[in-house]
Design an enzyme around this catalytic site. Structure first.
Site, mmCIF file in Angstrom:
data_model
loop_
_atom_site.group_PDB
_atom_site.id
_atom_site.type_symbol
_atom_site.label_atom_id
_atom_site.label_comp_id
_atom_site.label_asym_id
_atom_site.label_seq_id
_atom_site.Cartn_x
_atom_site.Cartn_y
_atom_site.Cartn_z
ATOM 1 N N HIS A 18 0.848 -1.202 0.000
ATOM 2 C CA HIS A 18 0.000 0.000 0.000
ATOM 3 C C HIS A 18 0.888 1.259 0.000
ATOM 4 C CE1 HIS A 18 -3.165 -2.545 2.310
ATOM 5 N NE2 HIS A 18 -3.647 -2.364 1.098
ATOM 6 N N LYS A 42 -15.353 -7.632 4.856
ATOM 7 C CA LYS A 42 -14.207 -8.183 5.595
ATOM 8 C C LYS A 42 -14.331 -7.845 7.074
ATOM 9 C CE LYS A 42 -10.935 -7.269 1.761
ATOM 10 N NZ LYS A 42 -9.821 -6.378 1.359
ATOM 11 N N ARG A 92 -2.395 -6.266 -8.105
ATOM 12 C CA ARG A 92 -1.291 -7.216 -7.924
ATOM 13 C C ARG A 92 -1.348 -8.358 -8.915
ATOM 14 N NH1 ARG A 92 -3.204 -7.999 -1.879
ATOM 15 N NH2 ARG A 92 -5.051 -7.423 -3.073
ATOM 16 N N SER A 130 -2.959 -7.665 3.208
ATOM 17 C CA SER A 130 -3.160 -7.497 4.660
ATOM 18 C C SER A 130 -3.581 -8.838 5.263
ATOM 19 C CB SER A 130 -4.247 -6.455 4.930
ATOM 20 O OG SER A 130 -3.915 -5.228 4.346
#
Ligand code: ADP
Length: 164
Positions: A18, A42, A92, A130
């Site tokens: 990030h 989440k 990504r 994360s």
């Protein structure tokens, strides 16, 4: 006209991936605003306050970056209020691309004036998320090189508090 971008994310917690996107994004815009938001799909490990604190500390060295916290509002509305004409996101992998494409098209549908700008993840960080870092951390794996110092300290603090 000032070119303002909003980088929304859950940052639970902020990773070096990030941070790399933030540092590169800051060079593309006059102002980059990081939106530390809640992703309702989440479950969050850190509280909004904890996330906000570490993100603020980590980006304090970048003059044209500022950080805002949770807004119970659509990202497009937050962007409009801030005068941001761009959203910044990172990609990504092909999996990210598919996910990000859906969000970007939806945001474009909600606000035609808003453009999403994507930065490809730096290869050395393209395998980290994360979630995976939290998983490794939970089993005492070494993740130090993948998180900023302030995040590492917050993780240690949380572990100490949970052991009390
Ligand atoms: P969200 O829950 O909104 O997806 P995240 O905090 O997981 O928020 O991610 C925010 C943005 O950062 C997303 O665009 C994601 O693809 C990107 N991102 C996540 N990890 C990395 C990384 N290692 N390198 C570059 N970008 C990343």
């Amino acid at each position: 006209m000032k070119r303002i971008a909003l980088f929304p994310g859950s940052f639970d917690p902020l990773t070096m991936g990030h941070l790399d996107t933030i540092e590169r994004g800051a060079k593309l815009f006059d102002e980059l605003i990081i939106g530390v938001f809640v992703n309702t799909t989440k479950k969050s490990y850190f509280t909004s306050e904890e996330k906000l604190e570490v993100v603020k500390e980590t980006v304090a060295h970048i003059p044209n970056v500022r950080v805002i916290g949770q807004e119970n509002e659509l990202t497009v509305n937050v962007a409009e209020k801030l005068g941001a004409k761009f959203l910044l996101r990172g990609i990504r992998s092909v999996k990210d691309y598919e996910y990000e494409k859906e969000i970007a098209y939806m945001n474009h549908h909600l606000d035609h004036k808003l453009e999403t700008v994507f930065l490809l993840a730096e290869p050395k960080y393209s395998h980290i998320s994360s979630s995976i870092l939290k998983e490794v951390w939970a089993f005492n794996g070494d993740i130090k090189e993948y998180v900023p110092d302030a995040v590492y300290r917050a993780l240690e603090e949380k572990r100490e508090n949970s052991e009390k």
